[in-house]
Design a protein around this motif. Structure first.
Motif, PDB file in Angstrom:
ATOM      1  N   LEU A 305     -49.917  15.817  21.081  1.00  0.00           N
ATOM      2  CA  LEU A 305     -51.285  16.196  20.730  1.00  0.00           C
ATOM      3  C   LEU A 305     -52.139  14.939  20.820  1.00  0.00           C
ATOM      4  N   THR A 310     -55.953  11.862  14.377  1.00  0.00           N
ATOM      5  CA  THR A 310     -54.511  12.021  14.253  1.00  0.00           C
ATOM      6  C   THR A 310     -53.936  11.458  12.960  1.00  0.00           C
ATOM      7  N   GLU A 313     -53.313  15.248   9.170  1.00  0.00           N
ATOM      8  CA  GLU A 313     -52.755  16.461   9.762  1.00  0.00           C
ATOM      9  C   GLU A 313     -53.690  17.656   9.598  1.00  0.00           C
ATOM     10  N   TYR A 316     -56.269  19.080  12.239  1.00  0.00           N
ATOM     11  CA  TYR A 316     -55.878  20.015  13.301  1.00  0.00           C
ATOM     12  C   TYR A 316     -55.005  21.126  12.724  1.00  0.00           C
ATOM     13  N   TYR A 338     -48.375  13.054  17.306  1.00  0.00           N
ATOM     14  CA  TYR A 338     -49.811  12.793  17.204  1.00  0.00           C
ATOM     15  C   TYR A 338     -50.117  11.476  17.906  1.00  0.00           C
TER      16      TYR A 338
END
Length: 609
Positions: A305, A310, A313, A316, A338
């Motif tokens: 991702l 990032t 958590e 996203y 990430y």
């Protein structure tokens, strides 16, 4: 109408949202029609202007409401469609009351927190609780209300007082309070400590509310002595003390709660009359099968991702859930990496070579690459480099919102020979504005000004992979949140080189889905399909992406894109795409190049920035 209020004590982030969602899941499986309300005591009108690092992702509803991410939990667990008014904030309440005062609705009275603010809260809850959330348009039987924050927070006091009054307004038999509290277990002693819970309950009772159920969040299951102690000092029966310890997945929380008799207690306590006709067939059995499969998974799929946020958590949250749903559907455990997009850029190589090479190693050794949505210029060039890797090495790729736009920019620079191609969001005077601001975007106001909510996307090709993954329907409806779009002026040039815009808006002017010909799976979508992904009904774009990443897409296509009844779509055998096997071997060789330097020359994605 019945109401369950869920409050929290000791610390925030204790899992009230999961507890509230699990309560709803259990009662819905019994045949009770359930809706949910989330109360956030901040003054913001909605979550739309939050930084993802401040409050996690912004969840978008069908009606375009930008709300707290906990409403995503409710929709996923309960499989219902909520509305913007299901998220109450202090800002919304005060705005509502001030507007009434300006209109003269209070007839010259002094407007105060009590009774005017507290009355507005109660009226809002009663009004929203009656709004249907299921397809049959029947009003719900039960409303589960989560009060954000912890008991004792000064900003939450008007809501606590409102519910103190509310319990008498709707009568005791229609109101139930569930309090979620922490039972810590210090390593030094190994004992489970109930004192924080006792203090939290004491403060709650001092404010006029008494819990019917106490949910003890703990590392390990509480023993009988601890349960008895909580019961003794918090004025509840031992069976009203639930133990919710750390579990392998959140899918096990409803099962653990049901094992402790929650549905039986709630049905008796609230005198609920479940509708047998509304009871989902095998719902809890399917839920248990889902949780068991999650624990049994042995094979792993690695997804990179590449994003901006990032470090948190929750930024996203829906993307991660959608990936998990699809990974479960293809019987693989999700290994999510990430990668900060800025770490992939040449500037990082000069500043921190170790971080640069580690980021590239994480990317090139992944089975699939996902570029999610976002705003702002930071990390954009890193995202474009990640897209270039996925495209040229034929690694499965999924771009969401900004991810689609990055794919368009990368393709224009490196295939269409538009070296300075960019989005006007990042370069207002770029020579090739392949991504432009939407004409109706209101630049003078922040919050609620983007293209938001459920919109229709029409397929213009019967051969595209996305139409088949959606079940060969002529159109789909998905939720949007963006203010920039593909410039239609350049569409013909893209399609002449194999990048097809296979899904468009109803007027044909907005590019909603792109696919790249000759690639195993290279898809970008302008909308956010993660918002309506469900544990037992994974999102089609994510599902196709995971199938491709596992090497099972061709096998699924050979079966006519048919899904098996128990959602284990790859149960019969493993289908391996020969092309993807070769690609993975190539990826492994290319990863070795990172030891000696960057994979791409600086000119491969040069810009005029």
């Amino acid at each position: 109408m019945k109401y369950i209020l869920v409050t929290g004590g000791v610390i925030s982030g204790i899992g009230k949202g999961v507890i509230a969602s699990s309560l709803g899941t259990i009662l819905k499986s019994s045949g009770v029609r359930v809706t949910s309300i989330k109360i956030d005591p901040y003054i913001n009108i909605d979550a739309g202007t939050f930084s993802p690092y401040e409050h996690g992702e912004v969840f978008v509803l069908n009606d375009g409401g930008e709300v707290d991410l906990d409403l995503g939990n409710y929709e996923r667990f309960l499989d219902v469609t909520l509305h913007r008014d299901n998220n109450i904030t202090t800002g919304k309440i005060y705005q509502h009351v001030i507007n009434k005062e300006r209109r003269g609705d209070y007839l010259g009275k002094t407007v105060q927190v009590v009774p005017h603010i507290t009355d507005a809260i109660q009226e809002w809850v009663e009004r929203v609780a009656k709004v249907p959330v299921d397809g049959d348009n029947s009003p719900p039987d039960l409303c589960i209300i989560e009060l954000g924050g912890t008991i004792g927070d000064i900003e939450g006091m008007p809501f606590v007082e409102a519910f103190r009054q509310f319990q008498f307004r709707v009568k005791r038999e229609n109101f139930c309070l569930v309090h979620v509290s922490l039972v810590p277990q210090p390593k030094a002693t190994g004992e489970q400590k109930t004192k924080p819970t006792q203090s939290s309950i004491r403060e709650l009772r001092g404010l006029g509310l008494s819990p019917d159920l106490i949910v003890c969040r703990c590392t390990n299951p509480i023993d009988d002595a601890v349960r008895e102690k909580v019961s003794l000092f918090c004025h509840v029966e031992p069976q009203q003390v639930l133990s919710i310890h750390d579990l392998s997945s959140i899918y096990r929380v409803p099962l653990l709660m049901e094992e402790q008799g929650v549905s039986r207690y709630m049905i008796n306590r609230l005198q609920l009359h479940p509708h047998i006709a509304n009871r989902p067939k095998r719902f809890m059995a399917d839920w248990k099968e889902l949780a068991d499969r999650y624990d049994r998974l042995l094979r792993e799929v690695t997804i990179a991702l590449v994003g901006k946020y990032t470090k948190l958590e929750d930024a996203y949250a829906s993307v991660i859930k959608a990936l998990q749903h699809s990974a479960l559907a293809v019987s693989h455990r999700l290994n999510l990496r990430y990668i900060a997009a800025s770490d992939l850029e040449m500037e990082t190589l000069s500043q921190d070579p170790v971080r640069y090479h580690e980021a590239w190693h994480q990317l090139v050794s992944a089975n699939g690459v996902l570029v999610p949505g976002g705003f702002g210029q930071r990390g954009i060039e890193g995202k474009i480099l990640a897209v270039n890797w996925a495209r040229t090495k034929k690694v499965p790729f999924l771009g969401i919102c900004l991810g689609l736009q990055c794919a368009a920019i990368e393709f224009a620079r490196n295939v269409l020979d538009m070296k300075d191609a960019n989005s006007t969001e990042f370069h207002a005077t770029t020579k090739y504005p392949v991504v432009i601001e939407m004409p109706e975007h209101n630049t003078g106001v922040m919050g609620g000004t983007m293209r938001l909510g459920l919109r229709k996307t029409i397929f213009n090709s019967d051969k595209c992979i996305m139409k088949k993954l959606y079940g060969n329907v002529p159109f789909v409806e998905e939720r949007h949140r963006h203010r920039y779009e593909i410039n239609p002026t350049f569409v013909d040039k893209y399609e002449a080189k194999g990048m097809k815009f296979v899904g468009r808006s109803e007027d044909g002017e907005r590019m909603e889905i792109l696919e790249l010909e000759g690639h195993p799976f290279f898809v970008g979508v302008q909308y956010h399909p993660e918002y309506i992904s469900r544990p037992m009904k994974p999102s089609a774009p994510y599902f196709g992406f995971l199938l491709a990443s596992c090497g099972k897409l061709q096998g699924f296509a050979n079966r006519g894109f048919r899904k098996s009844p128990n959602m284990n779509y790859s149960e019969s055998s493993d289908y391996d795409d020969e092309e993807l096997i070769k690609i993975n071997e190539s990826v492994s060789k290319d990863a070795e190049v990172l030891v000696n330097g960057p994979l791409f020359s600086a000119s491969s994605t040069s810009t005029s920035d």
